[in-house]
Design a protein around this motif. Sequence first.
Motif, mmCIF file in Angstrom:
data_model
loop_
_atom_site.group_PDB
_atom_site.id
_atom_site.type_symbol
_atom_site.label_atom_id
_atom_site.label_comp_id
_atom_site.label_asym_id
_atom_site.label_seq_id
_atom_site.Cartn_x
_atom_site.Cartn_y
_atom_site.Cartn_z
ATOM 1 N N ILE A 50 0.860 -1.180 0.000
ATOM 2 C CA ILE A 50 0.000 0.000 0.000
ATOM 3 C C ILE A 50 0.895 1.229 0.000
ATOM 4 N N ALA A 51 0.731 2.081 -1.007
ATOM 5 C CA ALA A 51 1.466 3.345 -1.072
ATOM 6 C C ALA A 51 0.537 4.444 -0.586
ATOM 7 N N LEU A 52 0.910 5.103 0.488
ATOM 8 C CA LEU A 52 0.156 6.233 1.011
ATOM 9 C C LEU A 52 0.878 7.490 0.549
ATOM 10 N N VAL A 53 0.267 8.202 -0.387
ATOM 11 C CA VAL A 53 0.898 9.354 -1.026
ATOM 12 C C VAL A 53 0.431 10.635 -0.340
ATOM 13 N N MET A 54 1.394 11.413 0.163
ATOM 14 C CA MET A 54 1.073 12.638 0.898
ATOM 15 C C MET A 54 2.033 13.760 0.489
ATOM 16 N N THR A 55 1.716 14.969 0.917
ATOM 17 C CA THR A 55 2.626 16.081 0.693
ATOM 18 C C THR A 55 3.904 15.837 1.491
ATOM 19 N N PRO A 56 5.017 16.465 1.105
ATOM 20 C CA PRO A 56 6.249 16.290 1.884
ATOM 21 C C PRO A 56 6.051 16.640 3.370
ATOM 22 N N GLU A 57 5.307 17.705 3.635
ATOM 23 C CA GLU A 57 5.054 18.082 5.035
ATOM 24 C C GLU A 57 4.271 16.997 5.770
ATOM 25 N N ASP A 58 3.242 16.444 5.123
ATOM 26 C CA ASP A 58 2.460 15.385 5.761
ATOM 27 C C ASP A 58 3.259 14.100 5.888
ATOM 28 N N CYS A 59 4.178 13.856 4.955
ATOM 29 C CA CYS A 59 5.064 12.691 5.087
ATOM 30 C C CYS A 59 5.887 12.808 6.364
ATOM 31 N N ARG A 60 6.396 14.014 6.631
ATOM 32 C CA ARG A 60 7.180 14.223 7.848
ATOM 33 C C ARG A 60 6.295 14.135 9.088
#
Length: 111
Positions: A50-60
């Motif tokens: 499962i790839a959960l794709v988020m903004t760089p800020e949300d990834c952090r």
Amino acid sequence: MRRPPFGAVIVAAGSGTRMGRAKQFLPLLGRPVVEWSLETFLSIPEARRIALVMTPEDCRRHGPRLAGGRVRIVKGGATRMASVRNGVSTLGRDMSLVAIHDGARPLVTPE
């Protein structure tokens, strides 16, 4: 009926421009909206990656808590198509079937 193995991309990299904030992280019954979709895909044994794709800020911000096991945290692109592409590319070439789901829509079911 048994499902074939598949990969899933949950696209949660939107900015929520029309709503004024990212709706995928608004609380719903005590949890961010996107976590309901993630939980559903995790309940399906055939969802191998499962790839959960988020903004760089949300990834952090959310990545360390949500990553692990079958879940890979992926940075989104400049467009939705680019975000989907980033997610699909992390699943691996052996995934012949991929489900794409919008992380702001929490009512997906395993069926």
